[in-house]
Design a protein around this motif. Sequence first.
Motif, short mmCIF file in Angstrom:
data_model
loop_
_atom_site.label_atom_id
_atom_site.label_comp_id
_atom_site.label_asym_id
_atom_site.label_seq_id
_atom_site.Cartn_x
_atom_site.Cartn_y
_atom_site.Cartn_z
N MET A 177 0.83 -1.21 0.00
CA MET A 177 0.00 0.00 0.00
C MET A 177 0.86 1.26 0.00
N MET A 178 1.87 1.30 0.87
CA MET A 178 2.72 2.48 0.95
C MET A 178 3.57 2.65 -0.30
N LEU A 179 4.04 1.56 -0.87
CA LEU A 179 4.79 1.66 -2.13
C LEU A 179 3.92 2.24 -3.22
N ASN A 180 2.66 1.81 -3.30
CA ASN A 180 1.75 2.35 -4.31
C ASN A 180 1.50 3.84 -4.10
N VAL A 181 1.28 4.25 -2.86
CA VAL A 181 1.03 5.66 -2.58
C VAL A 181 2.23 6.51 -3.00
N MET A 182 3.43 6.10 -2.60
CA MET A 182 4.61 6.89 -2.93
C MET A 182 4.92 6.87 -4.42
N MET A 183 4.74 5.73 -5.06
CA MET A 183 5.01 5.65 -6.50
C MET A 183 4.01 6.49 -7.29
N MET A 184 2.76 6.55 -6.84
CA MET A 184 1.78 7.39 -7.53
C MET A 184 2.15 8.86 -7.39
N MET A 185 2.61 9.27 -6.20
CA MET A 185 2.99 10.66 -6.01
C MET A 185 4.25 11.00 -6.80
N LEU A 186 5.20 10.07 -6.84
CA LEU A 186 6.49 10.36 -7.46
C LEU A 186 6.47 10.16 -8.97
N PHE A 187 5.87 9.04 -9.41
CA PHE A 187 5.96 8.67 -10.83
C PHE A 187 4.62 8.52 -11.53
N GLY A 188 3.52 8.57 -10.78
CA GLY A 188 2.22 8.42 -11.41
C GLY A 188 1.92 7.00 -11.82
N LYS A 189 2.51 6.01 -11.17
CA LYS A 189 2.27 4.61 -11.50
C LYS A 189 2.21 3.79 -10.22
N ARG A 190 1.53 2.65 -10.31
CA ARG A 190 1.40 1.76 -9.18
C ARG A 190 2.31 0.55 -9.39
N PHE A 191 2.69 -0.09 -8.28
CA PHE A 191 3.52 -1.29 -8.35
C PHE A 191 2.72 -2.56 -8.09
N PHE A 192 1.61 -2.42 -7.36
CA PHE A 192 0.87 -3.61 -6.97
C PHE A 192 -0.62 -3.41 -7.25
N GLY A 193 -1.30 -4.47 -7.69
CA GLY A 193 -2.71 -4.41 -8.04
C GLY A 193 -2.91 -4.84 -9.47
N GLY A 194 -4.14 -4.75 -9.92
CA GLY A 194 -4.46 -5.21 -11.27
C GLY A 194 -3.75 -4.43 -12.36
N GLY A 195 -3.24 -5.16 -13.35
CA GLY A 195 -2.69 -4.53 -14.55
C GLY A 195 -1.36 -3.84 -14.37
N VAL A 196 -0.58 -4.20 -13.34
CA VAL A 196 0.73 -3.57 -13.15
C VAL A 196 1.81 -4.64 -13.19
N ASP A 197 3.05 -4.18 -13.30
CA ASP A 197 4.20 -5.08 -13.36
C ASP A 197 4.58 -5.50 -11.95
N PHE A 198 4.07 -6.64 -11.51
CA PHE A 198 4.33 -7.09 -10.14
C PHE A 198 5.81 -7.34 -9.91
N GLU A 199 6.51 -7.87 -10.92
CA GLU A 199 7.93 -8.17 -10.74
C GLU A 199 8.74 -6.91 -10.48
N GLU A 200 8.34 -5.80 -11.14
CA GLU A 200 9.03 -4.54 -10.92
C GLU A 200 8.83 -4.08 -9.47
N GLY A 201 7.59 -4.21 -8.97
CA GLY A 201 7.31 -3.84 -7.59
C GLY A 201 8.04 -4.73 -6.60
N LYS A 202 8.05 -6.02 -6.87
CA LYS A 202 8.73 -6.96 -5.99
C LYS A 202 10.22 -6.64 -5.91
N LYS A 203 10.80 -6.30 -7.04
CA LYS A 203 12.22 -5.98 -7.09
C LYS A 203 12.52 -4.75 -6.24
N PHE A 204 11.67 -3.72 -6.36
CA PHE A 204 11.96 -2.52 -5.59
C PHE A 204 11.72 -2.75 -4.10
N LYS A 205 10.69 -3.53 -3.75
CA LYS A 205 10.44 -3.82 -2.35
C LYS A 205 11.64 -4.51 -1.72
N GLU A 206 12.26 -5.40 -2.45
CA GLU A 206 13.46 -6.07 -1.95
C GLU A 206 14.61 -5.08 -1.76
#
Length: 520
Positions: A177-206
């Motif tokens: 949830m927090m990664l999505n909030v910050m990514m939307m504010m910074l880049f206008g994109k989400r990392f987790f949820g429908g229709g997004v690149d989960f692997e990209e989000g997983k990589k950054f979370k790590e």
Amino acid sequence: MDDHIHTWTTITLLFAASLLFVTRIRRKSSNLPPTIFPTIPIIGHLHLLKKPLHRTLSALSAKHGPILLLRFGSRNVLLVSSPSISKQCFTENDVVFADRPRLLAGKILGSNYTSFGFAPYGNHWRNLRRISTIEIFSSNRINEFRDTRADEGRLLVRKLITESSDHVNLSLVFNEMMLNVMMMMLFGKRFFGGGVDFEEGKKFKELVNETFLVGGATNLGDHLPILRWFGVKGFENKLIELQKKRDEFIRGLIRQIRISKGDEMKNNESVKEKMMMMMMKNTVIDVLLKHQETNPEFYTDDVIKSFVLNLLTAATDTSTTTMEWAFSLLLNHPHILKKAQTEIDNQVGKSRLIDESDTINNLPYLDCIVKETLRMYPPGPLLLPHESSKDCIVGGYHIPRGTMLLVNQWAIQHNPDLWSDPERFYPERFEVEGVRDGFRLMPFGSGRRGCPGEGLALRVIGLILGLLIQCFDWERIGEEMVDMSEGPGLTLPKAQPLLAKCKPRPMTRSLVYDESGFSS
């Protein structure tokens, strides 16, 4: 032979005793703060340090006093565990202690001490601070993304409705949830949820997790330079490899934004359409890239990259851990959870979801829960280290230039002389007790180097906790209490992930679903 050995032993002991005596006399004449006797040559007091560091230092302060001048190898360290002394450091001595110590993590992860968190006090840091307060954390900028945070909250509730079970991993839920909030504010994109690149989000979370584990690890080479002469490179190599991965990831995101902007400009033929597009795109990275066009000397790619990395890692991890601790406490105290749910039902009703204005103005008990969580589990138990840029006076003592300042906020917020029954989770205390009275509660720091994202963090934490309390009934997995053990790292993480049972309340589905997928 034995007499010879005995003579040399006696001489050695006399020399050591004389050295210690002279050191103590010199300390008194210099009006330095109290220390812990003896200070061992070369290592100083490093032998006293054990994990978790904030608890060890708290025990030392309880025994020896609220202001201590320690030696971590070659480095002077001022340890403070008193709100009145903290106030002196962050008010009349605020500029003096606005520097950061030059640690290896700051050199590598902080891009040679140029990133916002590690930069020394000066013009460069002031420019970065101005960017953060105006372009990111000002009231206007925070309000611009209010709908984004509300949408993420509704998406989270919908996700839990469809996935609710006996084992909801709230640690994972809060982190994504927090990664999505910050990514939307910074880049206008989400990392987790429908229709997004989960692997990209997983990589950054790590990468975020590794940053706080590796970057927050104790490095003896910062205090014992002699270790560097022996080629102790393991820790440094870990930092270099981590920074390389972080750098590549953020550069890739910036590259995507530039390509996207270029394509959009080509596809919009009229000047009017181009202007409308530029007005609609107002993420943090868009603002920084726009400044780069007019001031390329300062807004270099390296400055933008390190600035974004600092925001993403700091904001994501601290807010996530605070929500984890809060919900862990609530699950272990179901009567408090029920009281918070009743407050929301009475103040907001059951015909709409809570919003940020409710958490700020209408839900005082929820606010008390957040404050009490931050008191018991501050996301920076020792704050971030400061360093004195010149000699100064603190607590009536002389503090030499170049002294590292550690404020043990965890110790202050657990001091029974300052808080009644401090180990008890008791949100009601904030209905009658002051919050920042005498710097007793300071989880985000204070002064010039205080966390500029405090306002945003409190909004997000209050909103998400409120939504989960309003929309679901919660229980522990079993009869056992939630494990409250602390894990390693800078931000006081939980040792074990938080699992819980959740059941949607009767009105929840109607609040988050309509024909378009969202409530109005």
